[in-house]
Design a protein around this motif. Sequence first.
Motif, mmCIF file in Angstrom:
data_model
loop_
_atom_site.group_PDB
_atom_site.id
_atom_site.type_symbol
_atom_site.label_atom_id
_atom_site.label_comp_id
_atom_site.label_asym_id
_atom_site.label_seq_id
_atom_site.Cartn_x
_atom_site.Cartn_y
_atom_site.Cartn_z
ATOM 1 N N ALA A 87 87.433 93.528 -23.152
ATOM 2 C CA ALA A 87 86.221 93.952 -22.411
ATOM 3 C C ALA A 87 85.108 93.580 -23.174
ATOM 4 C CB ALA A 87 86.107 95.180 -22.204
ATOM 5 N N PHE A 88 83.370 93.530 -22.307
ATOM 6 C CA PHE A 88 82.758 93.397 -24.046
ATOM 7 C C PHE A 88 81.669 93.216 -22.904
ATOM 8 C CE2 PHE A 88 83.431 89.049 -22.571
ATOM 9 C CZ PHE A 88 82.378 88.435 -21.582
ATOM 10 N N SER A 89 79.815 93.497 -23.259
ATOM 11 C CA SER A 89 79.011 92.906 -22.333
ATOM 12 C C SER A 89 77.567 91.936 -23.429
ATOM 13 C CB SER A 89 78.606 94.483 -21.816
ATOM 14 O OG SER A 89 77.598 93.769 -20.773
ATOM 15 N N SER A 90 77.233 92.176 -22.887
ATOM 16 C CA SER A 90 76.261 90.686 -23.471
ATOM 17 C C SER A 90 74.814 91.108 -22.540
ATOM 18 C CB SER A 90 76.601 89.699 -23.874
ATOM 19 O OG SER A 90 75.196 89.120 -25.200
ATOM 20 N N VAL A 91 73.631 90.462 -23.517
ATOM 21 C CA VAL A 91 72.785 89.823 -22.729
ATOM 22 C C VAL A 91 72.296 88.920 -23.851
ATOM 23 C CG1 VAL A 91 70.278 91.054 -22.757
ATOM 24 C CG2 VAL A 91 72.010 92.623 -22.377
ATOM 25 N N PHE A 92 71.266 88.274 -22.576
ATOM 26 C CA PHE A 92 70.739 86.710 -22.790
ATOM 27 C C PHE A 92 69.131 86.952 -23.177
ATOM 28 C CE2 PHE A 92 75.235 85.798 -21.322
ATOM 29 C CZ PHE A 92 75.438 84.116 -22.051
ATOM 30 N N ALA A 93 68.823 86.887 -24.383
ATOM 31 C CA ALA A 93 67.150 87.038 -24.361
ATOM 32 C C ALA A 93 67.523 86.885 -25.755
ATOM 33 C CB ALA A 93 67.306 88.339 -24.367
ATOM 34 N N ARG A 94 65.881 86.368 -26.661
ATOM 35 C CA ARG A 94 65.804 86.442 -27.903
ATOM 36 C C ARG A 94 65.433 87.774 -28.237
ATOM 37 N NH1 ARG A 94 61.549 81.902 -29.278
ATOM 38 N NH2 ARG A 94 61.529 80.959 -27.675
ATOM 39 N N PHE A 95 66.119 87.522 -29.694
ATOM 40 C CA PHE A 95 65.839 89.142 -30.645
ATOM 41 C C PHE A 95 64.812 90.115 -30.010
ATOM 42 C CE2 PHE A 95 65.286 92.265 -34.072
ATOM 43 C CZ PHE A 95 66.349 93.127 -33.292
ATOM 44 N N SER A 96 63.444 89.754 -30.032
ATOM 45 C CA SER A 96 62.578 90.140 -29.908
ATOM 46 C C SER A 96 62.332 90.782 -28.684
ATOM 47 C CB SER A 96 61.579 89.500 -29.853
ATOM 48 O OG SER A 96 61.062 88.336 -29.190
ATOM 49 N N ASP A 97 63.388 90.518 -26.986
ATOM 50 C CA ASP A 97 62.727 89.967 -25.580
ATOM 51 C C ASP A 97 63.986 92.049 -25.504
ATOM 52 O OD1 ASP A 97 61.282 89.431 -25.966
ATOM 53 O OD2 ASP A 97 62.452 87.145 -24.826
ATOM 54 N N VAL A 98 64.891 92.121 -26.247
ATOM 55 C CA VAL A 98 66.302 92.887 -26.171
ATOM 56 C C VAL A 98 65.773 94.391 -26.068
ATOM 57 C CG1 VAL A 98 68.430 93.472 -26.577
ATOM 58 C CG2 VAL A 98 68.537 91.252 -26.394
ATOM 59 N N LYS A 99 65.701 95.271 -25.607
ATOM 60 C CA LYS A 99 65.796 96.803 -25.835
ATOM 61 C C LYS A 99 66.397 97.482 -26.459
ATOM 62 C CE LYS A 99 63.215 96.824 -21.613
ATOM 63 N NZ LYS A 99 63.108 97.652 -20.076
ATOM 64 N N PRO A 100 66.347 98.578 -27.182
ATOM 65 C CA PRO A 100 66.767 99.419 -28.394
ATOM 66 C C PRO A 100 68.023 99.394 -27.153
ATOM 67 C CG PRO A 100 64.598 99.415 -28.766
ATOM 68 C CD PRO A 100 64.487 99.094 -28.287
ATOM 69 N N GLU A 101 67.668 100.741 -26.639
ATOM 70 C CA GLU A 101 69.368 100.637 -25.451
ATOM 71 C C GLU A 101 69.671 99.848 -25.186
ATOM 72 O OE1 GLU A 101 65.974 100.746 -22.406
ATOM 73 O OE2 GLU A 101 65.789 100.835 -25.090
ATOM 74 N N GLU A 102 69.690 98.516 -24.559
ATOM 75 C CA GLU A 102 70.286 97.311 -24.509
ATOM 76 C C GLU A 102 71.036 97.016 -25.220
ATOM 77 O OE1 GLU A 102 67.283 95.553 -20.800
ATOM 78 O OE2 GLU A 102 67.505 94.882 -23.481
ATOM 79 N N TYR A 103 70.441 97.012 -26.422
ATOM 80 C CA TYR A 103 71.629 96.702 -27.982
ATOM 81 C C TYR A 103 72.547 97.603 -28.460
ATOM 82 C CZ TYR A 103 71.436 93.123 -31.822
ATOM 83 O OH TYR A 103 71.305 91.568 -31.839
ATOM 84 N N ARG A 104 71.471 99.443 -27.707
ATOM 85 C CA ARG A 104 73.110 99.976 -28.681
ATOM 86 C C ARG A 104 74.109 99.669 -27.226
ATOM 87 N NH1 ARG A 104 69.981 103.916 -28.009
ATOM 88 N NH2 ARG A 104 69.733 104.094 -29.885
ATOM 89 N N ARG A 105 74.180 99.442 -25.975
ATOM 90 C CA ARG A 105 75.251 99.537 -24.810
ATOM 91 C C ARG A 105 76.410 98.187 -24.920
ATOM 92 N NH1 ARG A 105 78.231 101.390 -21.455
ATOM 93 N NH2 ARG A 105 78.809 100.652 -19.761
ATOM 94 N N VAL A 106 75.516 97.414 -25.197
ATOM 95 C CA VAL A 106 75.976 95.713 -26.189
ATOM 96 C C VAL A 106 77.257 95.936 -26.874
ATOM 97 C CG1 VAL A 106 76.093 93.750 -27.055
ATOM 98 C CG2 VAL A 106 74.933 94.343 -25.204
ATOM 99 N N THR A 107 77.034 97.087 -28.222
ATOM 100 C CA THR A 107 77.605 97.127 -29.050
ATOM 101 C C THR A 107 78.447 98.632 -28.710
ATOM 102 O OG1 THR A 107 74.895 97.082 -30.608
ATOM 103 C CG2 THR A 107 77.763 98.000 -31.843
ATOM 104 N N GLU A 108 77.896 99.674 -28.233
ATOM 105 C CA GLU A 108 79.142 99.815 -27.920
ATOM 106 C C GLU A 108 80.089 99.395 -26.841
ATOM 107 O OE1 GLU A 108 76.286 104.096 -27.328
ATOM 108 O OE2 GLU A 108 76.612 103.276 -25.844
ATOM 109 N N VAL A 109 79.879 98.595 -26.135
ATOM 110 C CA VAL A 109 81.095 98.426 -25.436
ATOM 111 C C VAL A 109 81.923 96.926 -26.047
ATOM 112 C CG1 VAL A 109 81.091 96.723 -23.281
ATOM 113 C CG2 VAL A 109 79.644 98.353 -22.894
ATOM 114 N N THR A 110 80.504 95.932 -26.376
ATOM 115 C CA THR A 110 82.035 95.067 -27.112
ATOM 116 C C THR A 110 82.520 95.267 -28.945
ATOM 117 O OG1 THR A 110 80.524 93.465 -25.956
ATOM 118 C CG2 THR A 110 81.652 92.671 -28.022
#
Length: 371
Positions: A87-110
């Motif tokens: 199981a994993f998740s991700s966000v396709f975007a430049r680092f500067s376009d990823v919100k902190p909560e999205e980064y946290r969620r990807v890390t928690e899942v993946t």
Amino acid sequence: MPPVVVVTGASAGVGRAVARAYGRRGAKVALLARGEKGLAAAAEDVREAGGTPLELPADVAEFAQVDVAAARAEEELGPIDVWVNVAFSSVFARFSDVKPEEYRRVTEVTYLGFVHGAMAALARMKPRDAGTIVQVGSALAYRGIPLQSAYCGAKHAIQGFNEALRCELLHEHSGIRTTMVQLPAVNTPQFTWLLSRLPEHAQPVPPIYQPELAARAVLHAADHPRRREYWVGTSTAATLLANAVAPGLLDRYLARTGFGAQQTGQPQRPSQPANLWEPADGPRGFDYGAHGEFDQQAKARDVQPVLSRHHGAVAAGLTASVLAAVQLLRRTSAKDIRPAKGSQHGVVAAVAGQLLRRTAKSRRVVKKGRR
């Protein structure tokens, strides 16, 4: 007795293909995922293949849910023999376009999803001193690429975590094995349902492989878990070798090609779902299956996994081939080496070309100094 196997991320993509493959072996397969429709379809796949499925809706980012699912798997199917973390998740975007909560969620899942899975598995395997944990990784566990910083960071974390865990098990002389499978770009639904802020539709970096090739590698790793990890696909081997030899040159190459290689050229669909917070195959969604939308480009087979399984027998031949290749490179002008656009095989060619140019320049400097 048929083995009892737990697969996280079993509702789609590689996890779905792994579950189906174990079903063909007649295994009892516990299916963990969030998407109800995807889980139900995965269970039907396992059943039709000849296995016994158990649907276990769970968010791997929550340890309590994973632990309850593991307990149910043992209560209803029996002692867990193999645990496969996918199981994993991700966000396709430049680092500067990823919100902190999205980064946290990807890390928690993946990342933490793998940690939680390993914790739940070990709690049940240690009393028996038996079992296997397979961590499904990626070439991106070693080689970061642009537009996937959250995913790359999580995969790097899994790599370090698994190495530490393996050392501890070896120290304890444990009968439990853990191994990791590093995958290439795979044709899965992730490019259809992951959160994307790219102007164009996301795609895997070619060459693309079908999830069944990945599933065969996962099952082989589970059957032979004493090896610390497996590389799957010629592109994975080529990328990781190039990264080991000349990571700085690879940084520059990916800076030039990595953005275009991960986009199809078609505009991003405004209606595309994003499963970061809610499953796209939930009650209001539909089953996405194992395959993504790149069937026409995806390869079902590759010689590298076969060679990898017999790496000892191939070593002598490879040594001779490398020596011959070195001689060939010495005779070949760097300007004759051209990387294929968007190809990971092109990475090696580009790196080789730059290395040759640097070597030639160094030789000229040395000769000039001798004069």
